[in-house]
Design a protein around this motif. Structure first.
Motif, PDB file in Angstrom:
ATOM      1  N   PHE A  22       0.856  -1.202   0.000  1.00 47.77           N
ATOM      2  CA  PHE A  22       0.000   0.000   0.000  1.00 47.77           C
ATOM      3  C   PHE A  22       0.875   1.229   0.000  1.00 47.77           C
ATOM      4  O   PHE A  22       2.074   1.163   0.320  1.00 47.77           O
ATOM      5  CB  PHE A  22      -0.919   0.018   1.221  1.00 47.77           C
TER       6      PHE A  22
ATOM      7  N   ASN B 123      -1.754   2.168   5.893  1.00 45.52           N
ATOM      8  CA  ASN B 123      -0.554   2.027   6.705  1.00 45.52           C
ATOM      9  C   ASN B 123      -0.914   1.972   8.200  1.00 45.52           C
ATOM     10  O   ASN B 123      -0.473   1.098   8.932  1.00 45.52           O
ATOM     11  CB  ASN B 123       0.378   3.203   6.402  1.00 45.52           C
TER      12      ASN B 123
ATOM     13  N   ALA C 157       5.989  -4.547   4.936  1.00 42.76           N
ATOM     14  CA  ALA C 157       5.167  -3.703   4.068  1.00 42.76           C
ATOM     15  C   ALA C 157       6.036  -2.989   3.049  1.00 42.76           C
ATOM     16  O   ALA C 157       7.220  -2.726   3.293  1.00 42.76           O
ATOM     17  CB  ALA C 157       4.399  -2.676   4.898  1.00 42.76           C
ATOM     18  N   THR C 158       5.426  -2.701   1.908  1.00 41.82           N
ATOM     19  CA  THR C 158       6.123  -1.941   0.881  1.00 41.82           C
ATOM     20  C   THR C 158       5.126  -1.040   0.165  1.00 41.82           C
ATOM     21  O   THR C 158       3.940  -1.373   0.068  1.00 41.82           O
ATOM     22  CB  THR C 158       6.810  -2.874  -0.143  1.00 41.82           C
ATOM     23  N   SER C 159       5.619   0.092  -0.334  1.00 39.91           N
ATOM     24  CA  SER C 159       4.728   0.966  -1.103  1.00 39.91           C
ATOM     25  C   SER C 159       5.058   0.861  -2.597  1.00 39.91           C
ATOM     26  O   SER C 159       4.526   1.620  -3.399  1.00 39.91           O
ATOM     27  CB  SER C 159       4.879   2.412  -0.606  1.00 39.91           C
TER      28      SER C 159
HETATM   29  C1  LIG Z   1       4.052   3.559   6.871  1.00 43.35           C
HETATM   30  O1  LIG Z   1       4.258   4.680   7.708  1.00 43.35           O
HETATM   31  C2  LIG Z   1       5.550   4.745   8.278  1.00 43.35           C
HETATM   32  C3  LIG Z   1       5.546   5.924   9.243  1.00 43.35           C
HETATM   33  O2  LIG Z   1       4.941   7.043   8.691  1.00 43.35           O
HETATM   34  C4  LIG Z   1       6.584   4.851   7.194  1.00 43.35           C
HETATM   35  O3  LIG Z   1       7.879   4.866   7.755  1.00 43.35           O
HETATM   36  C5  LIG Z   1       6.468   3.658   6.267  1.00 43.35           C
HETATM   37  O4  LIG Z   1       7.356   3.767   5.186  1.00 43.35           O
HETATM   38  C6  LIG Z   1       5.057   3.536   5.730  1.00 43.35           C
HETATM   39  N1  LIG Z   1       4.938   2.286   4.987  1.00 43.35           N
HETATM   40  C7  LIG Z   1       4.477   2.200   3.759  1.00 43.35           C
HETATM   41  C8  LIG Z   1       4.470   0.862   3.134  1.00 43.35           C
HETATM   42  O5  LIG Z   1       4.074   3.170   3.149  1.00 43.35           O
END
Ligand SMILES: *[C@@H]1O[C@H](CO)[C@@H](O)[C@H](O)[C@H]1NC(C)=O
Ligand SMILES: *[C@@H]1O[C@H](CO)[C@@H](O)[C@H](O)[C@H]1NC(C)=O
Length: 494
Positions: free
Chosen positions: A154, A160, A178-180
């Motif tokens: 996501f 998140n 998790a990964t974006s």
């Molecule tokens: C989720 O949020 C955290 C803190 O804001 C951030 O470090 C992280 O990269 C985010 N993860 C994704 C998959 O966007």
């Protein structure tokens, strides 16, 4: 010489006093756990042997952590002086260790070993983020880094937050990443936001398809992480119960049976995945458990335990367990066309009083009789408090039993609960409840002391008829003593 002895003594004394474990009380407990991002709290009693054994390990762990990880605090609460706090925390045994994550609500049991090294490593792991950040270089290794790995794909902040909450709740059970990177998602055949579970058993990849909420994701993790055809044992039983869905299990005592039935059960397990957990259990080791689900100890045996209602459905033990039989049995259960197997003692042919004997089969007829106030005691034959209560309970029963008119209005009854399935959720013995006439849907549990008068008053105050049994008993006793005086007087005259 003297000086060095004294200084040694002083040094020892100061070591004994200085501690890196913080003692907490009701006054400062909540603020302390709120101010620290991570607190391990030990609830103890000074007399408890396991607590004494833990103490030096706990001290050492606190000192090590203080040097390297100032964000992690170790605390202790003496439950002999802090009983209110320990009650609030639901402490039932000593020592109880809990991990708090910056507040009273964010709490989980400590499930590590009770050694200094283990405590340190467990708490350091707890301090790492619950979700590991992964990318195209690490994703493949990450998927196989544990038995069950859950990955979120996501890029939006809401997903998140949700995913992080889930990971914080279940961080002791699963590894979360998790990964974006949307390309990685595309490579998995999903579009963001998505969650995928990777397992090193069964169908090893599962895509979450529900609504992206904390509850649904927790449910997904708990249900889907169960093996397709697992084994019930001390280490897995709790997760089966926690999954909340019916558990169907086959008791097996021979290796060849296990092979034979695995082939039969696997397709059924696949068919009912997420709706019924199907498992085997080693009858040689845990055969006694069969009695709890209304089976005789004869193998193989099969039954379904409905977790939500605690109803049990036993496969007829006079019949051979076959593939067709199991398929039909599970099918009927699934469509709601199977009746639960009720364990019941034979009902007595006549009620001899003064306490009515209820069995599972006569429960509705006696306890749910709309015309009567029914007080029922749930007891067990092995329960000492029940034995102590028995003569008083009979005395109470006699008040109503001995009078034809009262007998039709108030029933004092008992049921041997381990040997009769009752619909009541009974947590301890004896449990006593009143089912008032005309209001059977609202039984009232008795909480008073175990005297005849208190019990009688409870029936008077909560029953439909408001009959004052104690007053009647006293009147009867007074009349009886007058009668005996009169007859004594008669004798004098003679
Ligand atoms: C989720 O949020 C955290 C803190 O804001 C951030 O470090 C992280 O990269 C985010 N993860 C994704 C998959 O966007
Ligand atoms: C994400 O949302 C939370 C609260 O919903 C907020 O505190 C935080 O600043 C947001 N983060 C980003 C990177 O937008």
């Amino acid at each position: 010489m003297k000086i060095s002895l004294i200084s040694t003594f002083l040094a020892a004394a100061s070591v004994a006093v200085a501690s890196d474990v913080v003692s907490l009380t009701k006054t400062d407990f909540e603020s302390f756990v709120s101010e620290h991002s991570l607190t391990l709290a030990e609830f103890f009693a000074p007399w408890c042997g396991h607590c004494k054994a833990l103490a030096p390990e706990y001290e050492q762990a606190a000192t090590t952590l203080k040097e390297k990880h100032q964000d992690i605090a170790l605390a202790k609460i003496d439950c002999t002086t802090e009983s209110e706090l320990c009650n609030e925390q639901g402490i039932e045994g000593f020592p109880t260790l809990k991990v708090f994550r910056g507040g009273l609500d964010a709490v989980s049991p400590y499930s590590g070993q009770r050694k200094a090294d283990a405590i340190v490593s467990y708490m350091v792991k707890q301090s790492l983020p619950a979700v590991s950040s992964i990318d195209k270089d690490t994703v493949e290794n990450f998927k196989t880094a544990d038995d069950v790995v859950i990955v979120g794909y996501f890029s939006d902040n809401d997903s998140n937050q949700t995913f992080t909450k889930v990971a914080n709740t279940l961080r002791d059970n699963f590894l979360f990443g998790a990964t974006s990177d949307e390309k990685l998602a595309a490579g998995e055949g999903v579009t963001v936001p998505a969650v995928v579970m990777y397992k090193n058993y069964d169908d090893n990849k599962l895509v979450f398809s529900g609504e992206f909420s904390v509850d649904e994701l927790i449910n997904f993790a708990k249900v889907e992480s169960m093996p397709l055809l697992g084994e019930v044992g001390p280490s897995t039983y709790t997760s089966y119960i926690e999954s909340g869905i019916p558990l169907a299990y086959l008791f097996i005592d021979k290796t060849e049976d296990k092979e034979k039935f695995t082939e039969v059960l696997l397709p059924l397990a696949r068919k009912y995945r997420g709706e019924i957990n199907i498992a085997t259990i080693d009858a040689n080791m845990y055969g006694q458990h069969a009695e709890n689900i209304n089976l005789k100890q004869e193998w193989p045996a099969f039954a379904i335990q409905e977790i939500a209602t605690n109803y049990k459905y036993a496969y007829d033990q006079a019949k051979e367990i076959t593939k067709d039989g199991l398929t039909e049995f599970l099918g009927l259960f699934h469509s709601g066309d199977l009746s639960p197997t009720i364990k019941s003692q034979p009902a007595p042919e006549t009620q001899d009083g003064p306490v009515w004997v209820v069995t599972a089969n006569t429960y509705d007829e006696i306890v749910l009789d709309e015309d009567k106030d029914v007080l029922i005691e749930f007891y067990a034959t092995w329960c000492g408090h029940c034995k102590n209560l028995a003569p008083k309970y009979e005395e109470l029963g006699r008040i109503f039993w001995d009078n034809e008119e009262l007998k039709n209005k108030v029933v004092i009854a008992k049921v041997d609960t381990p040997n009769n399935d009752v619909p009541d959720d009974v947590r301890g013995f004896p449990t006593i409840k009143l089912y008032p006439a005309g209001d059977k849907a609202n039984p009232i549990e008795y909480q008073g002391d175990r005297t005849v008068k208190s019990l009688a008053d409870f029936v008077r105050d909560n029953g439909k008829y408001g009959i004052d049994g104690w007053a009647i008993a006293e009147k009867n006793a007074a009349e009886a003593s007058v009668e005996s005086e009169e007859s004594a007087a008669d004798h004098d005259e003679l």
